[in-house]
Design a protein around this motif. Structure first.
Motif, PDB file in Angstrom:
ATOM      1  N   GLU A 194      48.813  44.095  45.069  1.00  0.00           N
ATOM      2  CA  GLU A 194      48.677  42.584  45.292  1.00  0.00           C
ATOM      3  C   GLU A 194      49.026  41.492  44.750  1.00  0.00           C
ATOM      4  OE1 GLU A 194      44.613  42.655  46.152  1.00  0.00           O
ATOM      5  OE2 GLU A 194      44.946  43.364  47.535  1.00  0.00           O
ATOM      6  N   ARG A 195      49.781  42.701  43.550  1.00  0.00           N
ATOM      7  CA  ARG A 195      50.226  41.915  41.944  1.00  0.00           C
ATOM      8  C   ARG A 195      51.385  41.286  42.311  1.00  0.00           C
ATOM      9  NH1 ARG A 195      47.566  42.340  36.146  1.00  0.00           N
ATOM     10  NH2 ARG A 195      48.407  40.676  35.596  1.00  0.00           N
ATOM     11  N   GLU A 239      54.433  39.903  40.413  1.00  0.00           N
ATOM     12  CA  GLU A 239      55.276  40.380  39.032  1.00  0.00           C
ATOM     13  C   GLU A 239      55.531  38.740  38.524  1.00  0.00           C
ATOM     14  OE1 GLU A 239      58.696  42.320  37.775  1.00  0.00           O
ATOM     15  OE2 GLU A 239      59.583  40.641  36.729  1.00  0.00           O
ATOM     16  N   ARG A 287      52.174  33.362  48.135  1.00  0.00           N
ATOM     17  CA  ARG A 287      52.385  34.874  48.551  1.00  0.00           C
ATOM     18  C   ARG A 287      53.783  34.686  48.776  1.00  0.00           C
ATOM     19  NH1 ARG A 287      48.738  38.375  45.898  1.00  0.00           N
ATOM     20  NH2 ARG A 287      50.291  38.911  46.043  1.00  0.00           N
ATOM     21  N   ARG A 317      44.976  32.786  40.991  1.00  0.00           N
ATOM     22  CA  ARG A 317      43.801  33.651  41.963  1.00  0.00           C
ATOM     23  C   ARG A 317      42.880  32.231  41.792  1.00  0.00           C
ATOM     24  NH1 ARG A 317      41.719  38.465  40.340  1.00  0.00           N
ATOM     25  NH2 ARG A 317      40.013  37.994  42.005  1.00  0.00           N
ATOM     26  N   GLU A 364      46.441  35.514  33.481  1.00  0.00           N
ATOM     27  CA  GLU A 364      47.850  35.906  34.246  1.00  0.00           C
ATOM     28  C   GLU A 364      47.563  36.200  35.542  1.00  0.00           C
ATOM     29  OE1 GLU A 364      46.407  37.729  31.719  1.00  0.00           O
ATOM     30  OE2 GLU A 364      48.289  37.572  30.217  1.00  0.00           O
ATOM     31  N   GLU A 365      46.577  35.909  36.012  1.00  0.00           N
ATOM     32  CA  GLU A 365      46.428  35.119  37.255  1.00  0.00           C
ATOM     33  C   GLU A 365      45.417  34.150  38.137  1.00  0.00           C
ATOM     34  OE1 GLU A 365      43.508  39.010  38.975  1.00  0.00           O
ATOM     35  OE2 GLU A 365      44.805  40.262  37.420  1.00  0.00           O
ATOM     36  N   ALA A 396      41.258  44.737  37.269  1.00  0.00           N
ATOM     37  CA  ALA A 396      42.512  44.216  37.364  1.00  0.00           C
ATOM     38  C   ALA A 396      42.966  44.214  38.579  1.00  0.00           C
ATOM     39  CB  ALA A 396      44.144  44.248  36.362  1.00  0.00           C
ATOM     40  N   ALA A 397      43.430  42.725  38.950  1.00  0.00           N
ATOM     41  CA  ALA A 397      43.529  42.954  40.629  1.00  0.00           C
ATOM     42  C   ALA A 397      44.489  44.074  41.097  1.00  0.00           C
ATOM     43  CB  ALA A 397      44.643  41.715  41.326  1.00  0.00           C
ATOM     44  N   LYS A 398      44.710  45.071  42.149  1.00  0.00           N
ATOM     45  CA  LYS A 398      45.371  45.616  42.570  1.00  0.00           C
ATOM     46  C   LYS A 398      47.061  45.738  42.238  1.00  0.00           C
ATOM     47  CE  LYS A 398      42.011  47.598  45.968  1.00  0.00           C
ATOM     48  NZ  LYS A 398      41.877  46.750  47.270  1.00  0.00           N
TER      49      LYS A 398
END
Lengths: 418, 283, 181
Positions: free
Chosen positions: C42-43, C45, C133, C119, C115-116, C37-39
């Motif tokens: 950086e993620r 909510e 972002r 990207r 969820e990401e 999972a992305a750090k």
């Protein structure tokens, strides 16, 4: 003790004078009384329901009241037209009548203050303007300046008039050390009240129609037309109904001054119209609304051209010496001047200044019945005050009304003021 | 100085002091204790009027914060969700109708031109072909013409840049409305009405507390929300995310990002009002 | 016409997916090469991806189906999906991973969970992604000076038809009227 007795005599005598009059006098008072009562009722409704009973809305947030206020500031300022020749050049024919100019100024300022009072949404809070309990945003707010200069101008005229009249009542010459400085001060103050009132509008960059530096000179020019116009009619009425003598020369001279003022007024209007129409920027939309209407929105157009017609007519009449000496033409000229300037300054200044609004919306304002009634009531109060003051002042200046201790006044007394 | 003169001037000075210290004043100038008392009185009055507990906050500006707003013209679809969210949040009168936000439909061919704008558009669906939309509310000018002209000082700019009105001090002269180049100020021409069940009970004394008739009101950047860190109601409701809000002094804020990365403009720039409400084109 | 709302994210929700084997539990076998999972910092909510009811996990149906990489008109399943997202150049498997249907994949082949999905969208819509972002693209709620809530691209833009649909405006303001007589 003499002072108290003299004052009591003055008050009692004044009341007696005011209380006695012929049928015409009482009819006039009754007429004013009806207007005041009607205005009072309309105002009561406005206070209880809010300013929504007027035709003003967010888009056009000032209207008839502020227009009348502006016009009457001009009338008040116009007293200076008489004061300058009377006191500065000591020109006799006008000095006899200058006191009536000052009385007119007093009534006009009273009306101004009343028009502001009826225009505000919270008249119960007017004391917020009065330091030290209130707070006057001076010197930032031009309205604060206006409050100050109007009250000072009122005070100056009030002191001068009451001093001269009361002294005369007691058969004494007025105190030059009091009157002359005050009168000299009243000259810049008269220019001041109208300049400040012009700046009230002039300073608003949001309203390009007002944001023109020609506004203050134009205000003064039109004031020097409309103020004397009222005065000329009043003087003729006085001549007719009292023993008061006014030389033809004085009236003709005032009419001549009006012609020059009207020329200046028309010239400044013309200069403004040229700039607007020739450069034809988006700011020309307001002048266009006034003179030609925008699309189907043409409510003001008849007023605009009526005002132009009346002003040109007045100028044409007053510029011809023979016409100034013809009583019929003179009075037509006065009425034309008065009506022309009234439309110009009442409707023509305020409404196009706000139409279209700052975001381009056109709401066609024209006063509601309530506004007309309230305004008529305010005018009636002003005329009532003026009438009553004249009722006392005229006999004093004629030497008919004086204290017991006063020496017999010399014939032609007012002339011998110095 | 004679004794009499002394007594007179001493009495005058005392009277002046009493009037200045205890007399009525603008709400933000009075002592905290007195303000608390007045606010309690307001809460009592509103509770009685609306039959529900009403909270009137007096949250002060946060230090180091200057609010600014940005609106993406390329995004706005003119749906007026913001207008009605604002009405609900800020207790604007339903009748007579008061709208702090006005949305103008403009023609793409003509650009931002209020002379050609229409706030009364009502098509079945928005956006309409060939049109874009410019919502306008208070621009919270840095050089606000409205506060300058107020004769009683009833409106001013608070330290966080929000132009506020003291509804208890305004005399209703409407000079500020004549001075505002953005039509942002609205007058209560009649007694404002809010249905009891629609009252937002979380209020601020300089913001959305119910207003009396005869005074002027306007957008306060939702002072009751933003001074507690929240976004204004219009920002949160905008379905296309065209509305942005933040702290101009914070280099990490959305506002700063927009100013630094996007084509930004203000309305009527030539008037030098220096709005803190920016319009931008994200695309 | 409103300036075209920029096409956002590619396929997020493969959701509309075929799901005739109802009730079948997905297998937990994690294929190789799944990304970490992305750090966390950086993620942003984000809310859960807006799947249609019962559509996820996709593997519930797809694990027993043979992968068909042929570009074609779907007739048995997902007929409700009308792809209007650069359809000329793109097809399901450009975004949805053929081998692990519960994931999307980037151009590099890296798997990305739903969820990401931003990207994936950000691959093409880089500027929008950066704006998002920064909190400048898309709606954000919460605190201007603290906890902010983002929305996924797919919360606003249907990945298969990212263009905003016109909506009915709220009522126009009432025009000012003169007082009744």
């Amino acid at each position: 003790m003499t002072v108290v007795r003299q004052f009591a005599q003055f008050v009692k005598g004044s009341l007696r004078l005011v209380w006695h009059g012929n049928a015409a006098y009482w009819t006039w008072l009754a007429f004013l009384g009806v207007l005041i009562a009607s205005g009072g009722l309309a105002y009561a409704r406005q206070v209880s329901e809010g300013l929504g009973v007027t035709a003003m809305r967010d888009q056009v947030s000032w209207g008839f009241y502020i227009g009348n206020f502006t016009f009457l500031v001009g009338v008040a300022a116009a007293a200076v037209v008489l004061v300058i020749p009377a006191y500065v050049y000591d020109w006799k024919p006008i000095r006899e009548i200058v006191i009536y100019g000052e009385l007119l100024a007093l009534s006009a300022i009273t009306m101004c203050l009343l028009f502001v009072l009826v225009d505000i949404g919270r008249p119960d809070r007017f004391w917020h303007l009065l330091p030290p309990v209130g707070r006057l945003n001076f010197p930032q707010s031009i309205l604060a300046w206006d409050v100050i200069v109007l009250n000072i101008y009122f005070a100056i005229n009030f002191i001068v008039v009451t001093h001269i009249l009361y002294r005369a009542f007691n058969g004494r010459h007025y105190n030059t050390r009091v009157v002359v400085p005050l009168v000299l001060l009243s000259i810049p103050m008269a220019v001041g009240i109208h300049t400040v009132t012009a700046f009230l509008f002039n300073g608003l960059a949001a309203r390009p129609y007002w944001n023109a530096s020609i506004l203050a000179p134009q205000f003064l020019a039109s004031a020097f037309c409309s103020g004397p116009a009222i005065l000329l009619i009043v003087l003729q009425l006085l001549r007719r109904f009292t023993r008061f003598e006014i030389q033809d020369e004085a009236i003709s001279k005032i009419a001549e001054l009006m012609a020059y003022a009207m020329f200046l007024n028309l010239f400044l209007h013309g200069a403004e119209a040229f700039k607007e129409f020739y450069s034809n920027t988006e700011h020309a939309v307001y002048v266009r609304y006034w003179f030609f209407g925008l699309g189907t929105h043409t409510t003001l157009v008849p007023y605009a051209w009526t005002a132009v017609g009346l002003n040109v007519l007045a100028f044409g009449l007053f510029i011809v010496p023979a016409a100034r000496r013809n009583w019929v033409l003179l009075n037509i000229g006065c009425l034309a001047t008065y009506a022309g300037c009234y439309i110009d300054k009442g409707m023509g200044l305020i409404i196009p200044g706000l139409t279209p609004d700052t975001l381009g919306e056109i709401y066609e304002y024209a006063p509601s019945i309530v506004e007309l009634r309230v305004a008529a009531g305010v005018f009636a109060i002003g005329f009532l005050i003026f009438t009553l003051m004249l009722k006392v002042a005229v006999p004093i200046t004629l030497g008919e009304f004086h204290g017991d201790d006063a020496p017999e006044p010399a014939p032609g007394w007012p002339v011998a003021w110095h | 100085m004679t004794r009499r003169q002394f007594t007179t001037s001493a009495a005058a000075a005392a009277a002046g002091f009493v009037l200045t210290a205890c007399g009525p004043k603008r709400l933000h100038e009075m002592s905290k204790d007195r303000l608390k008392g007045l606010i309690a009185e307001m809460e009592r009055k509103y509770a009685e009027q609306y039959g529900t507990a009403v909270h009137v906050a007096d949250t002060a500006a946060m230090p180091g914060v200057e609010f600014a707003y940005a609106l993406d013209i390329s995004r706005c679809i003119g749906c007026r969700r913001c207008v009605y969210a604002c009405v609900d949040e800020n207790n604007q009168s339903r009748d007579p109708q008061v709208h702090w936000i006005r949305v103008f439909s403009m023609e793409k061919e003509k650009g931002v031109d209020f002379a050609e704008a229409n706030p009364y558009y009502q098509p079945k669906e928005v956006p309409e072909e060939g049109h874009f939309y410019v919502p306008v509310a208070c621009q919270q000018c840095r050089q606000a013409p409205c506060t300058k002209v107020c004769p009683t000082g009833a409106t001013w700019t608070d330290p966080d840049g929000i132009v506020v009105i003291d509804y208890d001090w305004c005399i209703g002269c409407r000079y500020c409305m004549a001075a505002c180049p953005y039509g942002a100020r609205h007058f209560n021409w009649r007694q404002p009405t809010i249905p009891k069940d629609q009252l937002n009970v979380n209020t601020h004394y300089l913001g959305n507390r119910p207003r009396p008739k005869g005074v002027v009101e306007k957008c306060t950047f939702c002072i009751q929300r933003t001074r507690k860190g929240r976004y204004p109601a219009c920002v949160e409701v905008c379905p296309v995310g065209a509305r942005k809000f933040g702290n101009l002094l914070d280099p990490e804020s959305e506002i700063r990002y927009i100013i630094e990365h996007k084509r930004v403009m203000v309305l009527k720039e030539e008037l030098n009002t220096l709005p803190k409400f920016f319009y931008f084109y994200a695309t | 016409m409103l300036r075209r709302i920029v096409l956002f994210a590619a396929a997020v929700v493969l959701a509309g997916a075929a799901l005739y084997a109802v009730g079948q539990q997905p297998q937990q076998a994690a294929p190789q090469g799944r990304p970490a999972a992305a750090k966390a910092e950086e993620r942003p909510e984000v809310p859960p991806p807006p799947f249609s009811d019962g559509i996820f996990p996709c593997s519930a149906c797809h694990k027993d189906l043979k992968v068909n990489r042929t570009r074609r008109v779907l007739t048995d399943m997902h007929t409700d999906i009308d792809l209007k997202h650069d359809a000329e150049h793109r097809w399901c498997l450009d975004c949805h991973d053929a081998n692990d249907r519960d994931y999307l994949h980037l151009a590099s082949g890296e798997l990305v969970p739903f969820e990401e999905s931003y990207r994936l969208c950000g691959q093409c819509h880089g500027e929008k992604f950066r704006d998002w972002r920064a909190g400048v693209h898309g709606r954000r709620t919460g605190d201007w000076n603290g906890h902010k809530k983002y929305l996924l691209c797919a919360n606003c833009h249907n990945p298969h038809q990212p263009r905003f649909k016109p909506i009915a405006p709220k009522p126009a303001p009432v025009r000012p009227t003169r007082p009744p007589k």
